[in-house]
Structures are given as C-alpha cells and as structure tokens.
Enzyme design. Structure first.
Site, short mmCIF file in Angstrom:
data_model
loop_
_atom_site.label_atom_id
_atom_site.label_comp_id
_atom_site.label_asym_id
_atom_site.label_seq_id
_atom_site.Cartn_x
_atom_site.Cartn_y
_atom_site.Cartn_z
N CYS A 142 46.82 39.21 35.47
CA CYS A 142 47.12 39.72 37.03
C CYS A 142 47.13 41.41 36.92
O CYS A 142 48.09 42.21 36.24
CB CYS A 142 48.26 39.08 37.51
SG CYS A 142 48.83 39.85 39.03
N LYS A 177 43.73 32.25 31.63
CA LYS A 177 43.04 32.90 32.68
C LYS A 177 42.84 34.26 32.12
O LYS A 177 43.71 35.12 31.92
CB LYS A 177 43.71 32.99 33.90
CG LYS A 177 43.12 33.34 35.09
CD LYS A 177 43.23 33.05 36.39
CE LYS A 177 42.38 33.85 37.24
NZ LYS A 177 42.98 33.31 38.86
N ILE A 203 36.79 34.70 36.32
CA ILE A 203 37.70 35.72 36.30
C ILE A 203 38.88 35.89 37.03
O ILE A 203 38.64 35.22 38.33
CB ILE A 203 36.63 36.85 36.14
CG1 ILE A 203 35.99 37.31 37.52
CG2 ILE A 203 35.64 37.00 35.21
CD1 ILE A 203 35.11 38.46 37.69
N GLY A 255 34.83 33.32 40.87
CA GLY A 255 34.84 34.82 41.08
C GLY A 255 33.56 34.99 42.24
O GLY A 255 32.29 34.70 41.88
C1 FMN Z 1 45.05 37.05 47.92
C2 FMN Z 1 44.88 36.70 46.27
C3 FMN Z 1 45.89 36.16 45.37
C4 FMN Z 1 45.70 36.09 44.26
N1 FMN Z 1 46.62 35.54 43.38
C5 FMN Z 1 46.40 35.26 41.96
C6 FMN Z 1 47.55 34.54 41.59
O1 FMN Z 1 48.78 34.45 41.86
N2 FMN Z 1 47.27 34.09 40.37
C7 FMN Z 1 46.04 34.17 39.72
O2 FMN Z 1 45.91 33.98 38.55
N3 FMN Z 1 45.06 34.73 40.50
C8 FMN Z 1 45.22 35.24 41.62
N4 FMN Z 1 44.14 35.61 42.30
C9 FMN Z 1 42.76 35.60 41.76
C10 FMN Z 1 42.21 34.57 42.12
O3 FMN Z 1 42.63 33.27 41.60
C11 FMN Z 1 40.49 34.64 41.42
O4 FMN Z 1 40.69 34.56 40.20
C12 FMN Z 1 39.85 35.56 41.93
O5 FMN Z 1 40.07 36.12 43.33
C13 FMN Z 1 38.44 35.47 41.87
O6 FMN Z 1 37.91 34.46 42.48
P1 FMN Z 1 37.28 34.59 44.21
O7 FMN Z 1 36.53 35.83 44.19
O8 FMN Z 1 36.48 33.20 44.53
O9 FMN Z 1 38.51 34.86 44.92
C14 FMN Z 1 44.57 35.94 43.77
C15 FMN Z 1 43.12 36.25 44.34
C16 FMN Z 1 43.57 36.63 45.87
C17 FMN Z 1 42.17 37.03 46.66
#
Ligand code: FMN
Length: 315
Positions: A142, A177, A203, A255
């Site tokens: 994170c 992760k 990712i 992603g």
């Molecule tokens: C608002 C928001 C909150 C997120 N919170 C977490 C989290 O608590 N833990 C985590 O491992 N990833 C978190 N992520 C990352 C997502 O799980 C994911 O890995 C990342 O956004 C890429 O995928 P996407 O482009 O489909 O969103 C968060 C992403 C967003 C947009």
C-alpha cells in the site's frame, strides 16, 4: 499445468480455477478497497456469482485513514490516498465478517501492517482460527501509509521474511500482493514464492501526483497517492507477463480491468484469476458482466477450459 491450478468435479470445469488449495468457481474476483465489505454492493448484483471477494485491507487496530480530500479523478483513472481506513480486526470479525461468511463465496481477507510488521503475525494467527476465511492476502504494497521509508514489497529480503514468518503460522492459502513501484516486480514475486506464498496478486496502485494549478496544491491532501484504473492497465499487463515467466505459483492479475476484453488481456498474459477494482465505482455490476463475457468468449472460440488461455500469449 501451472501449480495450484486445479479443476474440481462439482463446478463448471471449463471455468473453475485453483489458487493453491482454494477452489474458485470462476476466475473473477473483486479487489481490496474497491468493494468495501461486499454488503455495500448487494443491491447491484448477486454476490454469490463472484469467484471470490477480497475485503478492504484490515489492520490489527482501527485506523482513521488520511485526511480528505482522499481521491481525485485523473485521465483514464483516479488517485487515492485512503490510508487504510478500517475498523480494525475485532470489529471486522464481529460486524463485517459475519455478513461475508454467509454468502457462500470464498472470502479473502486482506491484511496490512507496514509500520509494525510483527502485527502481520497476529493478524494471520487470529484469522487462521476462523474456518470461513478462505485465504489471507498480505498487502505489503500500500503506497498510502507513512512511517516507513520503503514498502516491504519493494525489498526482496523483507518480502521473503514476512511471507516466511506468516507461512509458519497459517495453513490458509496465502496470497502476496505486490507493488508496481519497483524496478523488478518479478524479483519480488520470486521472493514471495520462495518463502511459501501460494499465489501473488498484482498490481497495487502506482505512485502518482496530481496538482491543482490555481491553488498550487496537490489535489489530494496527502500530496501523492495511488493511481488506478485503465491508465495503469498496460503497466499491469506487462508486469503479469514478466511475473508469469519467472514464477510457478498462480497470479491474480489486476489494474484497470473494465470489461471482458481487458480481463482477457491479463489471463493471456499469465493471470490464473483476475480482480476488478476501480471499475466497481463506475459500474458496480461489472464483475458479474465479465464472468458472463468470459464464458461467452470460451464458447465462441471453442476453448474447452479457461486454463488453456493462461499465459497463451504469442510472441
Ligand atoms: C479507493 C481505492 C482503495 C484501495 N484500497 C486498497 C486496500 O485497502 N488494499 C489493497 O490491497 N489495495 C487497495 N487498493 C488497490 C486495488 O485493490 C487495486 O490493486 C488497484 O486499484 C489496481 O486495480 P484497478 O486499477 O482495477 O483499481 C485500492 C484502490 C482504490 C482505487
């Protein structure tokens, strides 16, 4: 056959996947932090159709998260710096997990503790006692927490150590992760694999910044944040392919997945399963649409099992 990619008799064998000993009826899950604790989405879809649900990351103690504004829109994506706001493990188990465990969908609990890595062990030990926890995802990537110069997932040795320690105390399926904010994501994936991780998910968000030029201030209060959405998809697909060529454990790819075609890019690049994140905010039912779309793609292209597509990229 890729290790951990098992077929099961009582499921649609064309479509089911295995992440270690965890069997999923389909390869589509929802990403941590973008689907709350699932109840928030119950009016938009039949949650039981999902391959798995990954919870918002939980820490041992409650966290308030970062000050607002925490999100802003960017070209083809968004920046967030939520700062791992969550109610802490006790309240999660009491209030949130009681709903999740009744769904009949594998629940993967995401945990973090960048500031106090030893808390990962307590989190894993406590979750290990809960039968309905299908898997634990170690969020060592994170970008929105303070107190460390670098993330665990930016250091192959730190990654190895934490995965190895957690592995010793839980027999649950363990997913690590990974962060894209590294020079070589496959090096980190190899560390996680060597330490006993059953799978890697990738990712997490890319570090980014967006500026309000009138105020000359960052658009989100924390300054920088994590970029997600379609803007990061090519980076994520490339990383999936790189990791696929370096490790044998299954990859959960994510992603910028917004539809069936983008989910397929990840599978062809080597992901055994895919996870939908930011797209949930735009179309809350999108993951179920992707499940149907993948099924149609298999039929249309006369592909007998989704596993035939995993890493089927022609170079
Ligand atoms: C608002 C928001 C909150 C997120 N919170 C977490 C989290 O608590 N833990 C985590 O491992 N990833 C978190 N992520 C990352 C997502 O799980 C994911 O890995 C990342 O956004 C890429 O995928 P996407 O482009 O489909 O969103 C968060 C992403 C967003 C947009």
């Amino acid at each position: 056959m890729r290790q951990g990619f098992n077929l099961v008799n009582n499921m649609d064998t064309k479509f089911c996947v295995g992440i270690g000993k965890l069997k999923l009826k389909n390869p589509v899950m929802v990403s941590s932090g973008t689907f709350g604790y699932a109840e928030e989405f119950k009016d938009f879809m039949d949650l039981r159709k999902l391959g798995a649900i990954v919870t918002k990351t939980i820490t041992l103690k409650p966290r308030q998260g970062n000050p607002p504004p925490r999100t802003c829109e960017t070209p083809a994506g968004m920046l967030n710096s939520i700062g791992l706001e969550n109610p802490g493990l006790d309240i999660f188990i009491k209030d949130k997990f009681s709903y999740l465990k009744k769904l009949g969908v594998p629940v993967i609990v995401s945990v973090a503790s960048e500031e106090e890595p030893e808390e990962f062990l307590e989190l894993a030990a406590r979750l290990n006692l809960i039968e309905e926890v299908a898997a634990i995802e170690l969020n060592i990537s994170c970008p929105n927490v303070r107190g460390r110069e670098s993330l665990i997932s930016q250091d192959p040795e730190a990654t190895f150590k934490i995965v190895q320690e957690v592995r010793k105390i839980t027999g649950k399926v363990l997913i690590t992760k990974l962060s894209p904010n590294v020079t070589s994501i496959s090096e980190i994936a190899k560390s996680a694999e060597a330490a006993g991780s059953d799978a890697v998910s990738l990712i997490n968000t890319l570090s980014g910044m967006s500026i309000d030029i009138d105020k000359r201030k960052p658009k989100i209060a924390a300054g920088s944040g994590g970029l997600s959405g379609p803007a990061i998809r090519p980076v994520a697909v490339r990383m999936c392919w790189e990791v696929f060529n370096k490790v044998k454990i299954p990859i959960i790819g994510m992603g910028g997945i917004t539809d069936t075609r983008s989910a397929l890019e990840f599978i062809i690049a080597g992901a055994s399963a895919v996870s939908v994140g930011t797209a949930n905010f735009i179309n809350p039912g999108v993951s179920v649409e992707i499940i149907s779309g993948l099924k149609e793609y298999l039929v249309k292209n006369k592909i007998s099992s989704i596993k035939e597509l995993v890493g089927a990229l022609k170079i």
